[in-house]
Design an enzyme around this catalytic site. Sequence first.
Site, PDB file in Angstrom:
ATOM      1  N   CYS A  26       0.812  -1.222   0.000  1.00 52.16           N
ATOM      2  CA  CYS A  26       0.000   0.000   0.000  1.00 52.16           C
ATOM      3  C   CYS A  26       0.843   1.267   0.000  1.00 52.16           C
ATOM      4  CB  CYS A  26      -0.957  -0.017   1.190  1.00 52.16           C
ATOM      5  SG  CYS A  26      -2.083  -1.418   1.071  1.00 52.16           S
TER       6      CYS A  26
ATOM      7  N   ASN B  69     -10.095  -1.045  -0.692  1.00 52.51           N
ATOM      8  CA  ASN B  69      -8.654  -0.777  -0.608  1.00 52.51           C
ATOM      9  C   ASN B  69      -7.991  -1.262  -1.901  1.00 52.51           C
ATOM     10  OD1 ASN B  69      -5.899  -0.953  -0.121  1.00 52.51           O
ATOM     11  ND2 ASN B  69      -6.116  -1.768   1.958  1.00 52.51           N
TER      12      ASN B  69
ATOM     13  N   HIS C 196      -3.903   6.802   2.198  1.00 57.06           N
ATOM     14  CA  HIS C 196      -4.207   5.504   1.591  1.00 57.06           C
ATOM     15  C   HIS C 196      -5.567   5.064   2.113  1.00 57.06           C
ATOM     16  CE1 HIS C 196      -4.254   1.372   0.623  1.00 57.06           C
ATOM     17  NE2 HIS C 196      -4.015   0.952   1.843  1.00 57.06           N
TER      18      HIS C 196
END
Length: 330
Positions: A112, A287, A256
């Site tokens: 990420c 996500n 994020h």
Amino acid sequence: MRRAYIDSIGMYVPPKIVTNKDLEAMMDTSDEWIRERSGIHERHHVDGECTTDLALKAAEEALEKAGMTAEDIDHIIFSTMASDYFAPGGGPMMTRRLGIPGTPAVDIRMACSGFLYGLSIAKAFIESGAYDNILLITSEVQSVALDFSTAGRDTAVLFGDGAAAVVLKPTDEQRGIQSIVTHSDGRYAEDLMLRSPSTLDNPFQSHEILDKGHGKVTMNGRSVFKHAITKFPQVIKEALEAAGVEKSEVKLVVPHQANLRITEAVANRLDLELHKVVYSNIHKYGNTTSASIPIAMYEALAEGRINRGDIVVVASFGAGFTWGASVIQW
Ligand code: COA
């Protein structure tokens, strides 16, 4: 001083939408549980497309918006956790997809935090004068490595597929990337991982390994949550300090998009008003790993929430663990 700035952003998500209701048909879960714990309403999954298919669409849009063609790119930085092939990586594949053989390309696998690490490499390349025009691509297909049975429900509901690409260029003006701070800590590698194929096994892929579930993403959600809500605010403070920027000067924070509860906890710890200063679009995409920050920036720009001159902070936390933040003057 020569600085790097983001000239344009492109994004692409595969058209197939998977709602929480759709997931209810695959595992023991509920729309209510998923919304409450994560803020996610739906996500996009590939339906035959591969990582460089998504990447190509995002890259083409970024190039078009920059008024450039692929031939103008001096270096590609490619971030993904799932290349078309286990090896070689997606960077060289993108020179093929974009029709620019011979162009240097580097792959990064920073989960990420891939966008943050990609920015840090682009910044170094541009500030040193090594390269002028950098194409940073983030493209993630996680859905093919998730366990959609009840056993994998804590992880499978969170992730979506998507891609974004940014064109970075040099400038002598005050704008652009003012600071970047990145960190990693391998002590927590097993808390969020895709175990196989692995050199811990010889041969590194077998039916037995797949039967053990090692070909699927696994996560210790509580550990990830606990670390994320401390590391995000810490690294944002570090990046602000490195840039000599006060919190009050920040127009927008684009974290994020891991989980709305994490984003809320970060906003609280930084004493920021979530709906005014911290951007979230997790309800639509889940996500999307390293693509989530540039996808969120793309939408924040389209909504007029980022304008020329604004101070924007981007920040990430993810598998590794890896985390980072950057202060950007738009
Ligand atoms: N649907 C329904 N129930 C679920 C579920 C799902 N999709 N996933 C887990 N559950 C159940 C658990 O089995 C557990 O049941 P039990 O009490 O009978 O044992 C219950 O819900 C609570 O589980 P718990 O793990 O305590 O939930 P939580 O409040 O910690 O939330 C996460 C789980 C995964 C949402 C949370 O830990 C989290 O957000 N972690 C960070 C994840 C993340 O962002 N990862 C990516 C970082 S880049």
